[in-house]
Design a protein around this motif. Structure first.
Motif, PDB file in Angstrom:
ATOM      1  N   GLU A   1       4.937  14.950 -12.949  1.00  9.93           N
ATOM      2  CA  GLU A   1       4.022  15.709 -13.578  1.00  9.93           C
ATOM      3  C   GLU A   1       4.394  17.283 -13.549  1.00  9.93           C
ATOM      4  O   GLU A   1       4.362  17.864 -14.532  1.00  9.93           O
ATOM      5  N   LYS A   2       4.303  17.743 -12.258  1.00 10.45           N
ATOM      6  CA  LYS A   2       4.651  19.322 -11.970  1.00 10.45           C
ATOM      7  C   LYS A   2       6.077  19.433 -12.675  1.00 10.45           C
ATOM      8  O   LYS A   2       6.306  20.836 -13.229  1.00 10.45           O
ATOM      9  N   LEU A   3       6.958  18.748 -12.463  1.00  7.24           N
ATOM     10  CA  LEU A   3       8.469  19.176 -12.860  1.00  7.24           C
ATOM     11  C   LEU A   3       8.259  19.006 -14.472  1.00  7.24           C
ATOM     12  O   LEU A   3       8.959  19.898 -15.056  1.00  7.24           O
ATOM     13  N   ASP A   4       7.636  18.038 -14.841  1.00  7.61           N
ATOM     14  CA  ASP A   4       7.668  18.164 -16.386  1.00  7.61           C
ATOM     15  C   ASP A   4       7.005  19.483 -16.929  1.00  7.61           C
ATOM     16  O   ASP A   4       7.314  20.184 -17.961  1.00  7.61           O
ATOM     17  N   ALA A   5       5.862  19.948 -16.150  1.00  7.15           N
ATOM     18  CA  ALA A   5       4.998  21.014 -16.578  1.00  7.15           C
ATOM     19  C   ALA A   5       6.132  22.214 -16.680  1.00  7.15           C
ATOM     20  O   ALA A   5       6.226  23.240 -17.498  1.00  7.15           O
ATOM     21  N   ALA A   6       6.910  22.172 -15.413  1.00  4.08           N
ATOM     22  CA  ALA A   6       7.968  23.477 -15.332  1.00  4.08           C
ATOM     23  C   ALA A   6       8.840  23.257 -16.217  1.00  4.08           C
ATOM     24  O   ALA A   6       9.315  24.296 -16.795  1.00  4.08           O
ATOM     25  N   ARG A   7       9.537  22.121 -16.650  1.00  2.17           N
ATOM     26  CA  ARG A   7      10.546  22.274 -17.667  1.00  2.17           C
ATOM     27  C   ARG A   7       9.827  22.448 -18.953  1.00  2.17           C
ATOM     28  O   ARG A   7      10.725  23.351 -19.907  1.00  2.17           O
ATOM     29  N   LYS A   8       8.799  22.307 -19.432  1.00  2.00           N
ATOM     30  CA  LYS A   8       8.018  22.360 -20.458  1.00  2.00           C
ATOM     31  C   LYS A   8       7.910  24.142 -20.692  1.00  2.00           C
ATOM     32  O   LYS A   8       8.283  24.520 -21.566  1.00  2.00           O
TER      33      LYS A   8
ATOM     34  N   LYS B   1       2.902  12.354  -9.427  1.00  4.52           N
ATOM     35  CA  LYS B   1       2.209  13.863  -9.352  1.00  4.52           C
ATOM     36  C   LYS B   1       3.633  14.802  -9.443  1.00  4.52           C
ATOM     37  O   LYS B   1       3.453  15.989 -10.079  1.00  4.52           O
ATOM     38  N   LYS B   2       4.650  14.427  -8.681  1.00  7.14           N
ATOM     39  CA  LYS B   2       5.719  15.455  -8.549  1.00  7.14           C
ATOM     40  C   LYS B   2       6.300  15.502  -9.917  1.00  7.14           C
ATOM     41  O   LYS B   2       6.755  16.503 -10.356  1.00  7.14           O
TER      42      LYS B   2
ATOM     43  N   GLU C   1       0.902  -1.148   0.035  1.00  7.10           N
ATOM     44  CA  GLU C   1      -0.034   0.036   0.122  1.00  7.10           C
ATOM     45  C   GLU C   1       0.865   1.300   0.178  1.00  7.10           C
ATOM     46  O   GLU C   1       0.619   2.146  -0.897  1.00  7.10           O
ATOM     47  N   ARG C   2       1.709   1.062   0.866  1.00  4.17           N
ATOM     48  CA  ARG C   2       2.767   2.332   0.723  1.00  4.17           C
ATOM     49  C   ARG C   2       3.487   2.761  -0.481  1.00  4.17           C
ATOM     50  O   ARG C   2       3.638   3.758  -0.867  1.00  4.17           O
ATOM     51  N   ARG C   3       3.792   1.576  -0.874  1.00  6.93           N
ATOM     52  CA  ARG C   3       4.642   1.642  -2.135  1.00  6.93           C
ATOM     53  C   ARG C   3       3.744   2.501  -3.360  1.00  6.93           C
ATOM     54  O   ARG C   3       4.069   3.225  -4.189  1.00  6.93           O
ATOM     55  N   ILE C   4       2.339   1.914  -3.460  1.00 11.25           N
ATOM     56  CA  ILE C   4       1.375   2.517  -4.279  1.00 11.25           C
ATOM     57  C   ILE C   4       1.050   3.892  -3.921  1.00 11.25           C
ATOM     58  O   ILE C   4       1.107   4.689  -4.983  1.00 11.25           O
ATOM     59  N   VAL C   5       1.023   4.453  -2.959  1.00  8.78           N
ATOM     60  CA  VAL C   5       0.918   5.701  -2.550  1.00  8.78           C
ATOM     61  C   VAL C   5       2.032   6.413  -2.898  1.00  8.78           C
ATOM     62  O   VAL C   5       1.857   7.466  -3.591  1.00  8.78           O
ATOM     63  N   LYS C   6       3.230   6.078  -2.572  1.00  6.99           N
ATOM     64  CA  LYS C   6       4.449   6.444  -3.053  1.00  6.99           C
ATOM     65  C   LYS C   6       4.708   6.819  -4.429  1.00  6.99           C
ATOM     66  O   LYS C   6       5.078   7.837  -5.080  1.00  6.99           O
ATOM     67  N   SER C   7       4.373   5.820  -5.230  1.00  4.95           N
ATOM     68  CA  SER C   7       4.522   5.872  -6.491  1.00  4.95           C
ATOM     69  C   SER C   7       3.654   7.149  -7.145  1.00  4.95           C
ATOM     70  O   SER C   7       3.896   7.656  -8.218  1.00  4.95           O
ATOM     71  N   LYS C   8       2.310   7.010  -6.644  1.00  4.22           N
ATOM     72  CA  LYS C   8       1.245   8.139  -6.971  1.00  4.22           C
ATOM     73  C   LYS C   8       1.997   9.434  -6.828  1.00  4.22           C
ATOM     74  O   LYS C   8       1.798  10.412  -7.598  1.00  4.22           O
TER      75      LYS C   8
END
Length: 117
Positions: free
Chosen positions: A90-97, A87-88, A76-83
């Motif tokens: 995705e935000k970094l990709d948006a900033a890079r873009k 998200k992180k 369960e922890r691994r699933i939460v961590k991967s989510k």
């Protein structure tokens, strides 16, 4: 009373036997005339021995249950961590873009200014 029937052993050709899995292969075990020691003896536990055995069994069961719970929690922890990481990222990709867009825009402006001169 009926006479006990005896059957011939099943003959499997060597060519076919080679293709069979190990468990299905023919085993050459001759019938024993006397019972073996292991089959004759009866294992009877004494009271204290039985108590110890049941206690050890209970301890092992508890340990296995705890291990299973721990494994489940970790999954369960691994699933939460991967989510969270997704998200992180995705935000970094948006900033890079956005940064790249800014850079290309600035370069385009510089090029346009050079062409005008």
């Amino acid at each position: 009373e009926r006479k006990e029937r005896s059957f011939n052993k099943l003959y499997v050709p060597k060519s076919i036997e080679g293709a069979l899995p190990f468990a299905s292969k023919h085993k050459d075990e001759k019938k024993r005339k006397k019972k073996s020691y292991e089959s004759k003896r009866a294992v009877v536990m004494e009271a204290d021995e039985k108590k110890k055995f049941t206690f050890v069994q209970a301890v092992n069961t508890i340990r296995n249950e705890k291990r299973a719970k721990r494994k489940e929690k970790n999954a369960e922890r691994r699933i939460v961590k991967s989510k969270e990481l997704a998200k992180k990222e995705e935000k970094l990709d948006a900033a890079r873009k956005a940064r790249k867009r800014q850079q290309h825009r600035a370069e385009g402006k510089l090029e346009a200014a050079r062409e005008r001169k």
